[in-house]
Design a protein around this motif. Structure first.
Motif, PDB file in Angstrom:
ATOM      1  N   LYS A  10       0.277  -9.538 -41.159  1.00  0.00           N
ATOM      2  CA  LYS A  10       0.650  -9.775 -39.756  1.00  0.00           C
ATOM      3  C   LYS A  10      -0.339  -9.087 -38.829  1.00  0.00           C
ATOM      4  CE  LYS A  10       4.444  -8.937 -36.472  1.00  0.00           C
ATOM      5  NZ  LYS A  10       4.027  -7.688 -35.769  1.00  0.00           N
ATOM      6  N   ASP A  11      -0.717  -7.850 -39.151  1.00  0.00           N
ATOM      7  CA  ASP A  11      -1.681  -7.126 -38.333  1.00  0.00           C
ATOM      8  C   ASP A  11      -3.029  -7.851 -38.301  1.00  0.00           C
ATOM      9  OD1 ASP A  11       0.214  -5.209 -37.854  1.00  0.00           O
ATOM     10  OD2 ASP A  11      -0.616  -3.734 -39.248  1.00  0.00           O
ATOM     11  N   ALA A  12      -3.436  -8.384 -39.457  1.00  0.00           N
ATOM     12  CA  ALA A  12      -4.717  -9.093 -39.531  1.00  0.00           C
ATOM     13  C   ALA A  12      -4.682 -10.355 -38.668  1.00  0.00           C
ATOM     14  CB  ALA A  12      -5.036  -9.450 -40.984  1.00  0.00           C
ATOM     15  N   LEU A  28      -1.638 -23.032 -36.582  1.00  0.00           N
ATOM     16  CA  LEU A  28      -1.748 -22.178 -37.759  1.00  0.00           C
ATOM     17  C   LEU A  28      -1.456 -23.006 -39.007  1.00  0.00           C
ATOM     18  CD1 LEU A  28       0.045 -18.893 -36.573  1.00  0.00           C
ATOM     19  CD2 LEU A  28      -2.370 -19.503 -36.450  1.00  0.00           C
ATOM     20  N   ASP A  29      -2.474 -23.153 -39.833  1.00  0.00           N
ATOM     21  CA  ASP A  29      -2.359 -23.902 -41.084  1.00  0.00           C
ATOM     22  C   ASP A  29      -2.012 -22.916 -42.186  1.00  0.00           C
ATOM     23  OD1 ASP A  29      -2.935 -25.125 -43.566  1.00  0.00           O
ATOM     24  OD2 ASP A  29      -4.277 -26.565 -42.590  1.00  0.00           O
ATOM     25  N   HIS A  30      -0.778 -22.950 -42.678  1.00  0.00           N
ATOM     26  CA  HIS A  30      -0.330 -21.988 -43.675  1.00  0.00           C
ATOM     27  C   HIS A  30      -1.159 -22.045 -44.953  1.00  0.00           C
ATOM     28  CE1 HIS A  30       3.925 -21.067 -41.933  1.00  0.00           C
ATOM     29  NE2 HIS A  30       3.038 -21.299 -40.977  1.00  0.00           N
ATOM     30  N   ASP A  31      -1.502 -23.235 -45.385  1.00  0.00           N
ATOM     31  CA  ASP A  31      -2.299 -23.367 -46.613  1.00  0.00           C
ATOM     32  C   ASP A  31      -3.687 -22.760 -46.425  1.00  0.00           C
ATOM     33  OD1 ASP A  31      -0.304 -24.643 -48.084  1.00  0.00           O
ATOM     34  OD2 ASP A  31      -0.869 -26.625 -47.306  1.00  0.00           O
ATOM     35  N   ALA A  34      -3.416 -18.999 -46.353  1.00  0.00           N
ATOM     36  CA  ALA A  34      -3.175 -18.467 -47.697  1.00  0.00           C
ATOM     37  C   ALA A  34      -4.484 -18.390 -48.477  1.00  0.00           C
ATOM     38  CB  ALA A  34      -2.159 -19.336 -48.427  1.00  0.00           C
ATOM     39  N   ARG A  35      -5.308 -19.406 -48.345  1.00  0.00           N
ATOM     40  CA  ARG A  35      -6.616 -19.390 -49.025  1.00  0.00           C
ATOM     41  C   ARG A  35      -7.525 -18.317 -48.430  1.00  0.00           C
ATOM     42  NH1 ARG A  35      -5.833 -25.029 -48.640  1.00  0.00           N
ATOM     43  NH2 ARG A  35      -7.200 -25.135 -46.812  1.00  0.00           N
ATOM     44  N   GLN A  36      -7.508 -18.211 -47.104  1.00  0.00           N
ATOM     45  CA  GLN A  36      -8.372 -17.245 -46.423  1.00  0.00           C
ATOM     46  C   GLN A  36      -8.059 -15.814 -46.829  1.00  0.00           C
ATOM     47  OE1 GLN A  36      -8.224 -17.543 -42.139  1.00  0.00           O
ATOM     48  NE2 GLN A  36      -9.160 -15.536 -41.832  1.00  0.00           N
ATOM     49  N   TYR A  37      -6.777 -15.492 -46.941  1.00  0.00           N
ATOM     50  CA  TYR A  37      -6.381 -14.111 -47.238  1.00  0.00           C
ATOM     51  C   TYR A  37      -6.074 -13.883 -48.718  1.00  0.00           C
ATOM     52  CZ  TYR A  37      -6.199 -13.295 -42.228  1.00  0.00           C
ATOM     53  OH  TYR A  37      -6.533 -13.166 -40.899  1.00  0.00           O
ATOM     54  N   GLY A  38      -6.187 -14.932 -49.505  1.00  0.00           N
ATOM     55  CA  GLY A  38      -5.989 -14.776 -50.942  1.00  0.00           C
ATOM     56  C   GLY A  38      -4.568 -14.417 -51.324  1.00  0.00           C
ATOM     57  N   VAL A  39      -3.591 -15.017 -50.644  1.00  0.00           N
ATOM     58  CA  VAL A  39      -2.187 -14.747 -50.935  1.00  0.00           C
ATOM     59  C   VAL A  39      -1.433 -16.068 -51.062  1.00  0.00           C
ATOM     60  CG1 VAL A  39      -2.219 -12.535 -49.723  1.00  0.00           C
ATOM     61  CG2 VAL A  39      -1.619 -14.616 -48.473  1.00  0.00           C
ATOM     62  N   SER A  40      -0.166 -15.970 -51.485  1.00  0.00           N
ATOM     63  CA  SER A  40       0.669 -17.160 -51.556  1.00  0.00           C
ATOM     64  C   SER A  40       1.183 -17.511 -50.168  1.00  0.00           C
ATOM     65  CB  SER A  40       1.857 -16.912 -52.494  1.00  0.00           C
ATOM     66  OG  SER A  40       2.744 -15.957 -51.925  1.00  0.00           O
ATOM     67  N   ARG A  41       1.892 -18.641 -50.099  1.00  0.00           N
ATOM     68  CA  ARG A  41       2.437 -19.063 -48.801  1.00  0.00           C
ATOM     69  C   ARG A  41       3.572 -18.162 -48.316  1.00  0.00           C
ATOM     70  NH1 ARG A  41       1.942 -24.130 -46.603  1.00  0.00           N
ATOM     71  NH2 ARG A  41       4.178 -24.132 -46.114  1.00  0.00           N
ATOM     72  N   THR A  42       4.246 -17.483 -49.254  1.00  0.00           N
ATOM     73  CA  THR A  42       5.416 -16.672 -48.868  1.00  0.00           C
ATOM     74  C   THR A  42       5.073 -15.558 -47.878  1.00  0.00           C
ATOM     75  OG1 THR A  42       6.583 -17.169 -50.926  1.00  0.00           O
ATOM     76  CG2 THR A  42       7.286 -15.208 -49.693  1.00  0.00           C
ATOM     77  N   PRO A  43       4.087 -14.676 -48.189  1.00  0.00           N
ATOM     78  CA  PRO A  43       3.762 -13.641 -47.195  1.00  0.00           C
ATOM     79  C   PRO A  43       3.202 -14.218 -45.901  1.00  0.00           C
ATOM     80  CG  PRO A  43       2.202 -13.592 -49.011  1.00  0.00           C
ATOM     81  CD  PRO A  43       3.324 -14.487 -49.431  1.00  0.00           C
TER      82      PRO A  43
END
Length: 224
Positions: A10-12, A28-31, A34-43
């Motif tokens: 969230k801070d980022a 805001l494109d969730h997918d 998620a790719r940009q930050y290397g995480v799943s869609r949940t966070p």
């Protein structure tokens, strides 16, 4: 105070909005995030939900989630209201604070003064937040405390941004000490005034703040 992965994300995203990497009106494109930050869609979803609550992004039914827009004038007005709320909390806290609450406030001040915390503006922000939360609690006015927390959350990215300015953290510490001493000694009007000055954006701080806020096409248009 250790931040969760969702909080860090969230801070980022807040920084991307404040620094213009995500512009007012951007979807805001969730997918993609998620790719940009290397995480799943949940966070990503959890972080975006928090941004919606803070007012940084808006959800448009059947269209998606977008970076919100707000004028610079509106932003300054919100800081003015925040200063009044904080001042009232300080005045009431100076009159109503209990022994345990005073010790909690003292501990929060000491954590803010930790050199390692002061070296990282983001770490300092969260300890600073706890210092203010202690004052809200000591006001013994739940409605006032709730309103102050709500507006503080809306202004969070801009308050965090202010701490990036040179010497702002060290100056903030000095202001905290004056606030603590006023509350400890029951000086209601001093506590109120010191908190107002602590929050208000005025003088050189106003110039620094305006220079930090990105403008996009329209000089009065910024992210909210």
């Amino acid at each position: 105070m250790k931040r969760s992965n969702t909080q860090k994300l969230k801070d980022a995203l807040e920084e991307d909005i404040i620094n213009g990497r995500l512009l007012p009106g951007d979807k805001l494109d969730h997918d993609a995030l998620a790719r940009q930050y290397g995480v799943s869609r949940t966070p990503i979803r959890e972080a975006v939900q928090q941004l919606v609550v803070s007012g940084l992004v808006n959800v448009k039914p059947k269209k998606g989630t977008f970076v919100a827009k707000m004028s610079l004038d509106q932003l300054i007005e919100m800081f003015e209201v925040m200063a009044e709320l904080e001042g009232m909390c300080g005045r009431l806290a100076a009159r109503r604070i209990q022994t345990g609450e005073l010790e909690a406030l003292r501990s929060a001040l000491l954590r803010c003064e930790d050199p390692e915390v002061m070296a990282d503006p983001d770490d300092y922000y969260y300890e600073n937040e706890e210092f203010h939360n202690c004052i809200y609690a000591a006001s013994h006015n739940q409605f006032l405390a709730s309103e102050a927390r709500q507006l503080k959350q809306r202004l969070k990215p801009y308050r965090r941004m202010q701490l990036q300015a040179r010497n702002r953290v060290s100056n903030s510490i000095e202001e905290h000490r004056k606030i603590f001493e006023a509350i400890e000694n029951g000086k209601e009007r001093d506590a109120e005034q010191y908190l107002k000055e602590h929050v208000l954006i005025q003088g050189t701080r106003f110039s620094d703040f305006v220079s930090q806020v990105k403008t996009f096409g329209n000089s009065s248009q910024v992210a909210s």
